[in-house]
Design an enzyme around this catalytic site. Sequence first.
Site, PDB file in Angstrom:
ATOM      1  N   GLY A  46     -95.258-120.757 -57.770  1.00  0.00           N
ATOM      2  CA  GLY A  46     -94.444-121.818 -58.341  1.00  0.00           C
ATOM      3  C   GLY A  46     -94.559-123.093 -57.536  1.00  0.00           C
ATOM      4  N   GLN A  51     -91.923-131.272 -54.298  1.00  0.00           N
ATOM      5  CA  GLN A  51     -92.838-130.788 -53.257  1.00  0.00           C
ATOM      6  C   GLN A  51     -94.103-131.639 -53.161  1.00  0.00           C
ATOM      7  OE1 GLN A  51     -92.603-126.449 -54.693  1.00  0.00           O
ATOM      8  NE2 GLN A  51     -92.903-126.240 -52.493  1.00  0.00           N
ATOM      9  N   CYS A  88     -92.163-120.209 -49.468  1.00  0.00           N
ATOM     10  CA  CYS A  88     -92.241-121.505 -50.129  1.00  0.00           C
ATOM     11  C   CYS A  88     -93.430-122.264 -49.570  1.00  0.00           C
ATOM     12  CB  CYS A  88     -90.953-122.286 -49.873  1.00  0.00           C
ATOM     13  SG  CYS A  88     -90.943-123.922 -50.617  1.00  0.00           S
ATOM     14  N   LEU A  89     -94.201-122.900 -50.439  1.00  0.00           N
ATOM     15  CA  LEU A  89     -95.378-123.647 -49.978  1.00  0.00           C
ATOM     16  C   LEU A  89     -94.980-124.784 -49.028  1.00  0.00           C
ATOM     17  CD1 LEU A  89     -97.325-123.803 -53.363  1.00  0.00           C
ATOM     18  CD2 LEU A  89     -97.890-122.396 -51.363  1.00  0.00           C
ATOM     19  N   HIS A 130     -85.814-120.110 -57.556  1.00  0.00           N
ATOM     20  CA  HIS A 130     -86.331-120.847 -56.395  1.00  0.00           C
ATOM     21  C   HIS A 130     -86.772-122.261 -56.797  1.00  0.00           C
ATOM     22  CE1 HIS A 130     -88.894-120.961 -52.575  1.00  0.00           C
ATOM     23  NE2 HIS A 130     -89.353-121.988 -53.268  1.00  0.00           N
ATOM     24  N   GLU A 131     -87.544-122.349 -57.886  1.00  0.00           N
ATOM     25  CA  GLU A 131     -88.079-123.661 -58.300  1.00  0.00           C
ATOM     26  C   GLU A 131     -86.979-124.578 -58.829  1.00  0.00           C
ATOM     27  OE1 GLU A 131     -90.904-124.350 -57.210  1.00  0.00           O
ATOM     28  OE2 GLU A 131     -91.507-122.284 -56.814  1.00  0.00           O
ATOM     29  N   HIS A 134     -85.165-126.239 -56.091  1.00  0.00           N
ATOM     30  CA  HIS A 134     -85.891-127.397 -55.533  1.00  0.00           C
ATOM     31  C   HIS A 134     -85.454-128.708 -56.200  1.00  0.00           C
ATOM     32  CE1 HIS A 134     -88.866-126.150 -52.602  1.00  0.00           C
ATOM     33  NE2 HIS A 134     -89.355-125.198 -53.379  1.00  0.00           N
TER      34      HIS A 134
END
Length: 156
Positions: A46, A51, A88-89, A130-131, A134
């Site tokens: 994701g 981000q 997480c990236l 999660h997304e 963000h």
Amino acid sequence: MGLRKILNDKDPALHKVCKPVENFDEKLHKLLNDMRETLIDSDGVGLAAPQVGILRRVVLVDNGEKILELINPTLLETSGEQIGAEGCLSVPGKYGLVKRPNYAKVRAQDRYGNWFETDGEELTARCFCHELDHLDGILYTQVMERLLTEEELMEY
Ligand code: NI
């Protein structure tokens, strides 16, 4: 097409509330195409627009079948519970233990502005939550139980 740079959690962009998308135009389509390329390149499941430094309500989620484009998404329904490893990236090299619903249903717009609903269980439900977090400036590190140790990670 082009890869976008993924910001890390020190960047203020990751701690802001994103604005709704109003224009479903070429600029949005370019962002979505670039985010898709960036997500595939980074092997993630994701990616949220903040981000890559864009403070708009746009996320991509790979549900195992395809990469969903979710614009102005909201959680319609959640049920059950799962506790597991989450990364997480924007927080490279770390994983935390995070409690999430086991099922989540989302309402969102596609790249042309059409509303649709989609849902998922387990990893996909985790990823939706999660997304979407963000987009409100929330990282998993703020909602996790704790970080996982190297040894624990091997088990997951
Ligand atoms: Ni993330």
